[in-house]
Design an enzyme around this catalytic site. Structure first.
Site, PDB file in Angstrom:
ATOM      1  CD  GLU B  64      -1.599  -2.256   1.540  1.00  0.00           C
ATOM      2  OE1 GLU B  64      -0.910  -2.515   2.332  1.00  0.00           O
ATOM      3  OE2 GLU B  64      -2.727  -3.127   1.813  1.00  0.00           O
ATOM      4  CG  PHE B 126      -9.447  -9.359  11.697  1.00  0.00           C
ATOM      5  CD1 PHE B 126      -7.993 -10.056  11.775  1.00  0.00           C
ATOM      6  CD2 PHE B 126      -9.711  -9.803  10.082  1.00  0.00           C
ATOM      7  CE1 PHE B 126      -7.227 -10.278  11.479  1.00  0.00           C
ATOM      8  CE2 PHE B 126      -8.367  -9.831   9.251  1.00  0.00           C
ATOM      9  CZ  PHE B 126      -7.703 -10.553   9.989  1.00  0.00           C
ATOM     10  CD  GLN B 127      -7.190  -7.253   8.091  1.00  0.00           C
ATOM     11  OE1 GLN B 127      -7.833  -6.989   7.153  1.00  0.00           O
ATOM     12  NE2 GLN B 127      -5.723  -8.009   7.260  1.00  0.00           N
ATOM     13  CE  LYS B 176     -17.374  -6.273   4.602  1.00  0.00           C
ATOM     14  NZ  LYS B 176     -16.547  -8.287   4.337  1.00  0.00           N
ATOM     15  CG  MET B 488      23.109  11.833   2.516  1.00  0.00           C
ATOM     16  SD  MET B 488      23.546  13.161   1.378  1.00  0.00           S
ATOM     17  CE  MET B 488      23.090  13.435   0.051  1.00  0.00           C
TER      18      MET B 488
END
Lengths: 188, 587
Positions: B64, B126-127, B176, B488
C-alpha cells in the site's frame, strides 16, 4: 507570554483532538481549555490559553484556521476582555470551623452550594487570582480542601469589536458603536 | 439500481439509489478520476466488488505504500488529484508514509480506506485501526464515514480540500456497513459548500507598492522560486518578473522545472547541495523575493546567519508559513500567480548587469571543481550518469528520483526545463519513493518518457512494484545508481563521524537478474562508454528496462553545507588529482 485564543469550531466528533493535536505538534502546553455552546447553532466556542513566544501567536492563529472544522479564531492578546473561571471547592468542616468558612465565602463573594455535617461545597466564579486567593486562605485555615475542580478560563472581549468572530455575525465595528463597551462588574 | 455499463454515466445526472460501494466509484467518476492505485482487503471488498460497473482503471500495487506514492507521483506529474485505496488495519497503516510524503510536499491526493463495520468501531475488531487518528497530523483533513448517504459529500469535499489553497492529502475512511448500505446518490446535491479561503490571506496596495519599491531600490536581488510556482501555475509570471527587472532566480529542489534551467537568469538549486555561487549570491543579496517556498532548513542553513543583509519579500499562499522561519519585510499572502500579476505592473525595467556579472565571476572557482571538468580517470561517477541521461533524453523526460546522493546529483546535473518533470520527495525525504512514484507519473502522463533514478538502497525498499509495472504493461526505464552503500549516510559518516561506516555498506541482489525474474529486460553498466549504449537500448526497448549502473563507491555530493552551518560555509569538492581521497578538513 500568555496567549488567549477564542475559536468557534464545528460541534462534531474529533474536532477537539484536531485543535489539541496542533498544540501538541508545536510542543506548546495548553494551560487552560474550555469548550461549550455558543450563540451560533452547530458551533462550539472554545477559549484556549497557552504560554509561548510572542511571535508564535500569528502562526498558531494561522494554523488553527487551517483546520477544516475551525470556523473562526480570535487572538485576544491585550484587548479589553473579561476572563472568568469557575471553581468548585469541597472543604472538610466541623461544627466549630463551619462559620469560619462562611465568613471567607462572604468576603470572596462566593456561594455555598452543598452542605453536609462533615463538608461543604463552595462555588466561585471570578478571575484566576481571586480563586487562587480563596484557595490559599482555605489552605492556611484549619479546614482541609477535599476536592478542587476548576473550569479553566472563559474569555470574551468587551463591547463590540472588529474581530472576525463578530464580523461574521454582521456586527458593527468599534467605530460605529458609540460607547458600546461598558466596563461593568469586576475588573481584571 | 439501474443496470450500468462502463459507458453509462447516467447516475451522475439522475439521482439513483446505489450502495455505498457504488457511490464511492460514482463519485470518483464524477470528480474526473480515471485511475486508482490500491490493494483490496476484507473491509474494502464491497467497494472492489462494485468496481466492474464503473469506467475506472485500478492499478493493483504490491504494497500500500506503493499505492500512496503512485497517487502522489500521478498528482505531481499531471497536476490532477491522485487517488489511493486500501483496506483497514495494515492496509491503511501502510499508506501512512506515502500520505506524510504528500503532506510535506503539498501534493493533492485522496486516500480511501475501508474500515470495520460501524457497529464494532473501537472494539479492536479484526484489522481495525484508528486510521483517522493516526493520519490526523499528516493529512490536510480526514473523514470517518459510517453512513452510505455521507460518502458522496465527504468524498467531494475531500477533492475540494485536496486541491484548494495549499494542496495536500485527504483521507476518507469508510466503514464496511456504509459501503454495503444503500442511499440515494445525487452527485450535484453532494457538492461541497464553496471553498473558504484562509481568512488571513491578503495583500494590499501598500504591500505591493512596498515590494515594488524594494525591487526598484535593490542592487543585489535574488528570486527564490519554490514548489508554489508549479502549484500556482505561475511559471510565466516568475519569468516575467525575472526578465523585466533582470533578477537572477535560485530554485529549491521542488522548484526545479518551474524556471527553465537553460535561462540565462537561472542560477540553479539553492541550499545544502546547491552550487556555491547560488548560496553565495543569497548570502550577499540585498533583496530576496521568495515565491512559493517556505525557507526550509535544507535551504537556509543556520537561520541566525541567513541572508543577513537582505530585505525579504515573501509571496506565499499559506499564512502559517510567513515569518515562520525567516522574518520578512513584506509578506504578500495569496496565490503566487495572482500576487505576481498584481505586482508585475508596478515593477519597471532595471539594470541588473553589475550584480549578474558579480555572480558570473564567482562561478569560475566552482567550475574548476566541477566533476564534469575533471579529466576522465576511468571512474564512472554518478554525476556523469545524470549528465549523460539528461543529454540522451533531451531533458524532456519525467524523472522520478529516490532520496539520497543520486537525488542531489540528479538535481545538480539533470537540467529541468519544464515544470512537473522532476518527481521527488523533498520535505519528508522518503526512500523507496522513486519506483512507485514513476509508475504513478506514467499513468498521469502516458505519453511522456519516464525514468526512475534510484539508489541501490532506496530501490530495494519498494522493488516489489517491479511486478506492478509488468502487470500494467507500462514502459518505464529504471536507472539504479549502485554504489554499494547507503551513500548519503556514508557521506555524513565520512564527514562528521570519522569515517565510521556503521551499517551503510549494502549487499544487493543482482538487479539485472531481479528484473529478469520479473520479465523486465536489463543491463549492467560499468563505464561511461557503456552508459550511452545502454541508455539508448533502454529507450528503444518497447517494454520496461532496468539499468544497474555501478558507480564509484565512495563519491560524495559537493558542495555541501553541514547541517547547522551557515549557507556560505560550504564543503567544496577537494582540488586533488583523485577527488575520491578527501576528508572533511579539505578547505
Amino acid at each position: 507570554m500568555v496567549h488567549t485564543f477564542v475559536a468557534y469550531v464545528e460541534d462534531i466528533p474529533g474536532v477537539l483532538t484536531r485543535v489539541a493535536s496542533l498544540f501538541r505538534r508545536l510542543n506548546i502546553n495548553i494551560q487552560s481549555l474550555t469548550v461549550g455552546g455558543s450563540e451560533r447553532p452547530g458551533l462550539s466556542r472554545l477559549t484556549l490559553v497557552c504560554e509561548s513566544s510572542g511571535e508564535a501567536s500569528h502562526r498558531i492563529r494561522a494554523s488553527l484556521f487551517k483546520l477544516e472544522n475551525v470556523v473562526d479564531v480570535d487572538d485576544i492578546a491585550q484587548a479589553p476582555s473579561v476572563t472568568r473561571e469557575l471553581a468548585l471547592i469541597k472543604v472538610a468542616v466541623t461544627a466549630q470551623t463551619r462559620s469560619q468558612v462562611f465568613e471567607l465565602v462572604e468576603v470572596f463573594r462566593a456561594r455555598i452550594v452543598d452542605l453536609t455535617s462533615e463538608s461543604l461545597m463552595i462555588e466561585m466564579t471570578g478571575v484566576e487570582s481571586k480563586i487562587e486567593g480563596l484557595i490559599e486562605i482555605l489552605k492556611a485555615s484549619d479546614c482541609r480542601i477535599l476536592e478542587l475542580c476548576r473550569s479553566g478560563k472563559m474569555t470574551m472581549r468587551r463591547g463590540h469589536h472588529t474581530s472576525g468572530v463578530l464580523r461574521a455575525l454582521g456586527a458593527k465595528s468599534n467605530e460605529e458603536v458609540v460607547a458600546g463597551a461598558i466596563a461593568g462588574g469586576e475588573s481584571d | 439500481m439501474a443496470k450500468q455499463t462502463k459507458q453509462d454515466n447516467t447516475h451522475l445526472t439522475t439521482p439513483t439509489q446505489l450502495t455505498g460501494a457504488e457511490i464511492v466509484w460514482a463519485t470518483l467518476v464524477g470528480e474526473g478520476v480515471t485511475t486508482v492505485f490500491g490493494y483490496p482487503g476484507g473491509a474494502i471488498l464491497p467497494v472492489y466488488d462494485a468496481l466492474r460497473k464503473f469506467p475506472i482503471h485500478h492499478v493493483l500495487v504490491r504494497h500500500e505504500q506503493g499505492a500512496a506514492h503512485m497517487a502522489d507521483g500521478f498528482a505531481r506529474a499531471s497536476g490532477k488529484v491522485g487517488v489511493a485505496m486500501a483496506t483497514s488495519g495494515p492496509g491503511a497503516t501502510n499508506l501512512v508514509t506515502g500520505i506524510a510524503t504528500a503532506m510535506l510536499d503539498s501534493i493533492p491526493m485522496v486516500c480511501i480506506t475501508g474500515n470495520v463495520s460501524s457497529k464494532v468501531l473501537g472494539t479492536d475488531a479484526f484489522q481495525e485501526v484508528d486510521i483517522t487518528g493516526i493520519t490526523l497530523p499528516v493529512t490536510k483533513h480526514n473523514f470517518l464515514v459510517s453512513r452510505a448517504e455521507d460518502i458522496a459529500p465527504a468524498l467531494r469535499q475531500a477533492f475540494q480540500i485536496a486541491q484548494s489553497g495549499r494542496p495536500g492529502p485527504v483521507l476518507v475512511d469508510i466503514t464496511k456497513d456504509a459501503q454495503q448500505a444503500k442511499a440515494l446518490f445525487d452527485f450535484e446535491a453532494a457538492k461541497p459548500k464553496p471553498y473558504r479561503p484562509h481568512p488571513m490571506l491578503g495583500f494590499n496596495d501598500a504591500g505591493l507598492e512596498k515590494a515594488a519599491e524594494l525591487i526598484r531600490n535593490s542592487k543585489r536581488p535574488v528570486i527564490l522560486a519554490g514548489h508554489g510556482v508549479m502549484e500556482s501555475g505561475a511559471m510565466e509570471q516568475v519569468r516575467s518578473l525575472a526578465e523585466r527587472a533582470q533578477i537572477p532566480v535560485a530554485l529549491t529542489l521542488l522548484g526545479l522545472g518551474g524556471f527553465p534551467a537553460s535561462h540565462p537568469l537561472n542560477l540553479g538549486m539553492m541550499g545544502m547541495h546547491g552550487e556555491a555561487w547560488v548560496n553565495d549570491s543569497i548570502q550577499n543579496a540585498d533583496l530576496l523575493i521568495a515565491c512559493g517556498m517556505r525557507f526550509d532548513d535544507r535551504v537556509t542553513g543556520t537561520l541566525s546567519s541567513y541572508a543577513l543583509n537582505a530585505k525579504k519579500i515573501h509571496i506565499e499562499i499559506d499564512p502559517a508559513e510567513v515569518n515562520k522561519n525567516v522574518k520578512v519585510d513584506v509578506g504578500l499572502i495569496g496565490d503566487l500567480r495572482n500576487v505576481l500579476e498584481e505586482l508585475l505592473p508596478r515593477v519597471g525595467g532595471r539594470d541588473g548587469s553589475a550584480w549578474l556579472k558579480t555572480i558570473d565571476a564567482s562561478k569560475g572557482e566552482s567550475a574548476v571543481r566541477d566533476i564534469k571538468n575533471i579529466p576522465d580517470s576511468g571512474h564512472l561517477y554518478a554525476a556523469h550518469v545524470m549528465h549523460d541521461l539528461w543529454k540522451l533524453t533531451g531533458g524532456d523526460a519525467v524523472v522520478a528520483t529516490d532520496v539520497g546522493q543520486h537525488q542531489m546529483w540528479e538535481a545538480q546535473y539533470f537540467h529541468h526545463e519544464k515544470p512537473r518533470t522532476l518527481v521527488t520527495s523533498g520535505g519528508l525525504g522518503t526512500m523507496g519513493f522513486a519506483l512507485p512514484a514513476a509508475i504513478g507519473a506514467k499513468f498521469g502522463c502516458p505519453d511522456k518518457e519516464v525514468w526512475v533514478i534510484a539508489g541501490d538502497g532506496g530501490f530495494q525498499m519498494t522493488a516489489a512494484e517491479l511486478a506492478t509495472i509488468v502487470q500494467e504493461k507500462i514502459k518505464i526505464n529504471i536507472a539504479i545508481i549502485n554504489n554499494g552503500y547507503l551513500g548519503m549516510v556514508r557521506q555524513w559518516q565520512e564527514f562528521f563521524y570519522e569515517g565510521n561506516y556503521q551499517s551503510t555498506p549494502l549487499v544487493s541482489p543482482d538487479f539485472v537478474k531481479l528484473a529478469d525474474a520479473h520479465g523486465i529486460a536489463g543491463a549492467t553498466v560499468r563505464t561511461r562508454k557503456e552508459l550511452d549504449e545502454a541508455v539508448e537500448k533502454a529507450r528503444a526497448t518497447d517494454g520496461p528496462f532496468l539499468l544497474n549502473i555501478l558507480v564509484e563507491k565512495a563519491d560524495s555530493v559537493y558542495p555541501m553545507i553541514p547541517a547547522g552551518s551557515a549557507l556560505h560555509e560550504m564543503i567544496l569538492r577537494p582540488r586533488k588529482k583523485n577527488p575520491l581521497i578527501e576528508t572533511a578538513e579539505d578547505e
